[in-house]
Design an enzyme around this catalytic site. Structure first.
Site, PDB file in Angstrom:
ATOM      1  N   GLY A 184      28.899   7.516 -43.065  1.00  0.00           N
ATOM      2  CA  GLY A 184      28.421   6.565 -42.061  1.00  0.00           C
ATOM      3  C   GLY A 184      29.503   5.565 -41.696  1.00  0.00           C
ATOM      4  O   GLY A 184      29.548   4.452 -42.241  1.00  0.00           O
ATOM      5  N   TYR A 185      30.398   5.949 -40.787  1.00  0.00           N
ATOM      6  CA  TYR A 185      31.508   5.088 -40.380  1.00  0.00           C
ATOM      7  C   TYR A 185      31.396   4.709 -38.902  1.00  0.00           C
ATOM      8  O   TYR A 185      31.117   3.577 -38.554  1.00  0.00           O
ATOM      9  CB  TYR A 185      32.842   5.798 -40.645  1.00  0.00           C
ATOM     10  CG  TYR A 185      33.473   5.515 -41.987  1.00  0.00           C
ATOM     11  CD1 TYR A 185      32.704   5.297 -43.118  1.00  0.00           C
ATOM     12  CD2 TYR A 185      34.850   5.483 -42.136  1.00  0.00           C
ATOM     13  CE1 TYR A 185      33.285   5.048 -44.349  1.00  0.00           C
ATOM     14  CE2 TYR A 185      35.458   5.236 -43.361  1.00  0.00           C
ATOM     15  CZ  TYR A 185      34.658   5.015 -44.472  1.00  0.00           C
ATOM     16  OH  TYR A 185      35.250   4.769 -45.677  1.00  0.00           O
ATOM     17  N   GLU A 228      40.158  11.498 -45.954  1.00  0.00           N
ATOM     18  CA  GLU A 228      39.549  12.218 -44.830  1.00  0.00           C
ATOM     19  C   GLU A 228      40.630  12.827 -43.950  1.00  0.00           C
ATOM     20  O   GLU A 228      40.524  13.983 -43.511  1.00  0.00           O
ATOM     21  CB  GLU A 228      38.677  11.270 -43.999  1.00  0.00           C
ATOM     22  CG  GLU A 228      38.033  11.971 -42.811  1.00  0.00           C
ATOM     23  CD  GLU A 228      37.278  11.020 -41.890  1.00  0.00           C
ATOM     24  OE1 GLU A 228      36.495  11.511 -41.065  1.00  0.00           O
ATOM     25  OE2 GLU A 228      37.487   9.793 -41.998  1.00  0.00           O
ATOM     26  N   GLU A 233      46.319   9.842 -30.928  1.00  0.00           N
ATOM     27  CA  GLU A 233      47.032   8.666 -30.415  1.00  0.00           C
ATOM     28  C   GLU A 233      47.083   7.553 -31.455  1.00  0.00           C
ATOM     29  O   GLU A 233      48.105   6.888 -31.636  1.00  0.00           O
ATOM     30  CB  GLU A 233      46.356   8.178 -29.129  1.00  0.00           C
ATOM     31  CG  GLU A 233      46.503   9.104 -27.931  1.00  0.00           C
ATOM     32  CD  GLU A 233      45.584  10.307 -27.983  1.00  0.00           C
ATOM     33  OE1 GLU A 233      45.774  11.234 -27.184  1.00  0.00           O
ATOM     34  OE2 GLU A 233      44.663  10.337 -28.841  1.00  0.00           O
TER      35      GLU A 233
END
Length: 393
Positions: free
Chosen positions: A132-133, A249, A377
């Site tokens: 949950g980010y 991640e 980016e």
């Protein structure tokens, strides 16, 4: 060195004896990937056996300490295990955000009680986690999150929503960033908490992508009560954990670029294009595939080197951004070559022959690799500032 060679021989013998033949063939569908969880449905008895055998050995998380369900292997031993699994074409016994992301964060920041409660269940595939980010309207500015966790004595009261929550509709628990001090600067006042997705007030809504399917969901929290014992680390210091977890991640997403398939791109292309004297008949495609394979091998070696440097404390903190950027761009390039190799047949969207358009859908899905986990980016900005030392805009 002799001990490592003995370990290699023993590992090879164990894998040959314990990895079912079905688990030595490439996955064909999403169901062929084992994610575990409370409600896991195994595609076959072989898939269940492979998970149970590897978990009992501690080899779903070979470098974790044994007391938390791991194998207690050194980095060199874990590398040998991966090499031997690759040599036998063994599938991963368990794919898990708990292994790739939450586990390392708990090992560093979690309390002893939290480690003993959650890590063994992750290692055995008993609990499936989601992240949950990201939040609607926040874009790449993760620290602007607005999901609130109010102090209610022994509990937090959580309200808000998250976006792009992969497999939230299938997950058992969530590791979640929440704002616990709305008056603090945006990178402060954030906490890292864990809670059960079956808690009252939690709901999910799937998001369909251009590929026609998606693991993503929007997740809603309406007056969700979370015990304060589920706070990881210190109150209002969750940003430190968030950043640490993001490096893992990005390593995980970047690792897509080093994935070793059971069949090479050349073999896939030869099925459609044909071969000439043992070589791919299309010389341009052959050249492109050769260049890709060289770059993929170099990237795999770079991943190993980064891991070795991390082991001795010499890795640059931003190297995960470099690996994430190059790995995801490499995976997108691979999918472009798979499409070129498949010709017009690769565009088939439905039907048994194409397994419901598996190639075309995977190609479209790969476009999100350079967005999720921090856009390319953003990664390039981090590389420019923190590795190359260039001035900011």
């Amino acid at each position: 060195m002799e001990n490592l060679e003995n370990f290699r021989k023993e590992t090879r013998a164990w894998l040959e004896a314990n990895c079912p033949a079905e688990m030595r063939r490439p996955a064909q569908t999403e169901e062929d990937t084992c994610w575990g969880g409370r409600h896991a449905v195994f595609q076959s008895e072989a898939q269940r056996q492979w998970l149970e055998r590897m978990a009992a050995k501690g080899w779903t998380v070979p470098e974790w300490p044994r007391e938390y369900g791991g194998g207690g292997l050194s980095r060199d031993e874990a590398k040998i295990l991966r090499q031997e699994m690759r040599a036998l074409s063994c599938r991963s016994p368990l794919d898990s955000f708990g292994i790739w992301m939450l586990g390392p964060a708990l090992l560093k920041y979690g309390s002893e009680e939290q480690k003993r409660e959650h890590l063994p269940k992750i290692a055995r595939g008993e609990i499936r986690w989601c992240q949950g980010y990201s939040e609607p309207g926040s874009g790449s500015d993760l620290a602007s999150l607005q999901t609130r966790a109010e102090d209610k004595g022994d509990q937090f009261l959580v309200n808000g929503s998250k976006i792009w929550t992969s497999y939230a509709d299938k997950a058992d628990w969530i590791f979640c960033l929440v704002r616990t001090d709305p008056n603090a600067p945006k990178h402060e006042g954030i906490s890292f908490i864990l809670f059960d997705m079956e808690s009252a007030g939690v709901s999910t809504k799937p998001i369909t992508l251009i590929s026609g399917a998606s693991p993503f969901c929007q997740t809603f929290f309406d007056d969700v009560l979370v015990p304060k014992a589920n706070l990881v680390g210190k109150l209002n210091k969750g940003w430190d954990i968030a950043k640490y977890l993001l490096t893992h991640e990005r390593d995980m997403i970047g690792g897509m670029g080093s994935t070793s398939e059971n069949r090479s791109l050349g073999q896939i292309a030869a099925d459609t294009v044909g071969a000439d004297n043992g070589m791919l008949a299309d010389t341009v495609l052959r050249s492109q595939i050769a260049a890709f394979e060289i770059d993929a091998l170099a990237f795999r070696l770079a991943m190993d080197r980064a891991g070795d440097m991390a082991k001795v404390g010499q890795a640059h903190p931003a190297v995960s951004s470099l690996l994430k950027y190059y790995g995801t761009e490499l995976n997108k390039r691979r999918m472009e070559l798979v499409m070129s190799a498949g010709g017009t047949d690769a565009l088939e969207w439905e039907g048994e022959r194409s397994r419901e358009g598996r190639t075309a859908r995977a190609w479209l899905r790969s476009k999100a690799n350079s967005i999720e986990g921090g856009t390319s980016e953003v990664q390039l900005n981090i590389i420019a500032k923190r590795i190359l030392g260039l001035p900011g805009a």
